[in-house]
Design an enzyme around this catalytic site. Sequence first.
Site, PDB file in Angstrom:
ATOM      1  CD1 TRP A  46      52.715  13.620  66.402  1.00  0.00           C
ATOM      2  CD2 TRP A  46      54.601  12.707  65.586  1.00  0.00           C
ATOM      3  NE1 TRP A  46      53.725  14.673  66.286  1.00  0.00           N
ATOM      4  CE2 TRP A  46      54.515  14.089  65.510  1.00  0.00           C
ATOM      5  CE3 TRP A  46      55.783  12.200  65.195  1.00  0.00           C
ATOM      6  CZ2 TRP A  46      55.871  14.986  64.942  1.00  0.00           C
ATOM      7  CZ3 TRP A  46      56.816  12.754  64.754  1.00  0.00           C
ATOM      8  CH2 TRP A  46      56.805  14.243  64.878  1.00  0.00           C
ATOM      9  CG  ASP A  66      49.940   5.805  74.601  1.00  0.00           C
ATOM     10  OD1 ASP A  66      50.588   5.339  73.905  1.00  0.00           O
ATOM     11  OD2 ASP A  66      48.767   5.445  74.508  1.00  0.00           O
ATOM     12  CG  ASN A  93      55.909  -0.694  76.464  1.00  0.00           C
ATOM     13  OD1 ASN A  93      55.971   0.427  77.091  1.00  0.00           O
ATOM     14  ND2 ASN A  93      54.700  -0.861  75.681  1.00  0.00           N
TER      15      ASN A  93
HETATM   16  C1  IPE Z   1      51.718   2.760  78.258  1.00  0.00           C
HETATM   17  O1  IPE Z   1      51.658   2.799  76.938  1.00  0.00           O
HETATM   18  C2  IPE Z   1      53.518   2.767  78.294  1.00  0.00           C
HETATM   19  C3  IPE Z   1      54.235   3.810  78.110  1.00  0.00           C
HETATM   20  C4  IPE Z   1      53.612   5.054  77.797  1.00  0.00           C
HETATM   21  C5  IPE Z   1      55.660   3.743  78.107  1.00  0.00           C
HETATM   22  P1  IPE Z   1      51.226   1.638  75.907  1.00  0.00           P
HETATM   23  O2  IPE Z   1      50.754   2.233  74.561  1.00  0.00           O
HETATM   24  O3  IPE Z   1      52.155   0.764  76.146  1.00  0.00           O
HETATM   25  O4  IPE Z   1      49.857   1.233  76.626  1.00  0.00           O
HETATM   26  P2  IPE Z   1      48.750   0.298  76.135  1.00  0.00           P
HETATM   27  O5  IPE Z   1      49.209  -0.868  75.246  1.00  0.00           O
HETATM   28  O6  IPE Z   1      47.961   1.189  75.093  1.00  0.00           O
HETATM   29  O7  IPE Z   1      47.794  -0.009  77.147  1.00  0.00           O
HETATM   30  C1  IPE Z   2      54.332   5.403  73.607  1.00  0.00           C
HETATM   31  O1  IPE Z   2      53.815   5.530  72.421  1.00  0.00           O
HETATM   32  C2  IPE Z   2      55.912   5.112  73.956  1.00  0.00           C
HETATM   33  C3  IPE Z   2      55.825   3.769  74.225  1.00  0.00           C
HETATM   34  C4  IPE Z   2      55.118   2.996  75.094  1.00  0.00           C
HETATM   35  C5  IPE Z   2      57.494   3.144  74.467  1.00  0.00           C
HETATM   36  P1  IPE Z   2      53.338   4.359  71.695  1.00  0.00           P
HETATM   37  O2  IPE Z   2      54.501   3.509  71.132  1.00  0.00           O
HETATM   38  O3  IPE Z   2      52.470   3.603  72.789  1.00  0.00           O
HETATM   39  O4  IPE Z   2      52.511   5.030  70.568  1.00  0.00           O
HETATM   40  P2  IPE Z   2      50.957   4.575  70.084  1.00  0.00           P
HETATM   41  O5  IPE Z   2      50.000   4.263  71.223  1.00  0.00           O
HETATM   42  O6  IPE Z   2      51.376   3.236  69.322  1.00  0.00           O
HETATM   43  O7  IPE Z   2      50.476   5.511  69.224  1.00  0.00           O
HETATM   44 MG    MG Z   3      50.552   3.381  72.975  1.00  0.00          MG
END
Ligand code: IPE
Ligand code: IPE
Ligand code: MG
Length: 242
Positions: free
Chosen positions: A25, A20, A68
């Site tokens: 980043w 995550d 997602n």
């Molecule tokens: C969890 O991260 C899913 C992945 C890392 C693929 P998310 O960013 O989707 O989770 P939430 O929305 O913060 O719970």
């Molecule tokens: C994790 O990074 C990757 C996926 C969930 C696909 P995020 O896209 O959730 O990154 P943040 O949480 O918005 O920083």
């Molecule tokens: Mg995330």
Amino acid sequence: MNNVTPIKGDGPSHVAIIMDGNGRWATQRGRPRLFGHQAGAKRVRQVVSKCPELGVKYLTIFAFSTENWKRTQSEVAGLMALFRRYITREANFLHQLGTRVRFIGEREKLDEKLQKLMNYLEELTAENDETHLTIALNYGARDEVTRATQRLAVEVAEKRLRPEQVNTEVLASFLDTCMLPDPDLVIRTSGEARISNFLLWQSAYAEYEFIDTLWPDFSPDVFADVVARFSGRDRRFGAVKA
Ligand code: IPE
Ligand code: IPE
Ligand code: MG
């Protein structure tokens, strides 16, 4: 500096990672979120390469959740394109490393080209045994348990299984992870202290590490540090040690 000695032996055999923080980043750098996803994808090969030294035989990574899809159409499309490119580019590297790659999650909803690439990578690496890399793609634990229950119900309805034969082992054998041991350690990067529907059944006795590092900054040294902290933990599995 990383001065942690490898802890082969008493370290975690199966590490699962919620990767995550890619979006934050990128935002910190004034760049689009997909730039963060690209940087995150680049990290994976270093982390997989580090596993043998750390005694990590199984590595399971959360790449895309069943939730997602709620993101913007352009982010979802960008991620799907990234997964296709990732498999195409990394297949030979992972194969040469001796990595066996598997995917867990609901595949039917993914586009056909991506599904074909996933099958190709699984077949290419099917005989490998150095590190078992499992990529959770369109994975959600509730979806997994629901799908498993549906298949189980069919077995019962068609009288191949009696209801009283259903126990924890039988249920586990219907999960996407039936070929994997339970994770010993679950790491989530980016400072969020939640599970977000990842391996709910399998992590019943896992140790958790929530670390502030954003996934694109998760270097092999950070990985080694987290794994080293695991060996200091007292796992009891509900019992009292003699
Ligand atoms: C969890 O991260 C899913 C992945 C890392 C693929 P998310 O960013 O989707 O989770 P939430 O929305 O913060 O719970
Ligand atoms: C994790 O990074 C990757 C996926 C969930 C696909 P995020 O896209 O959730 O990154 P943040 O949480 O918005 O920083
Ligand atoms: Mg995330």
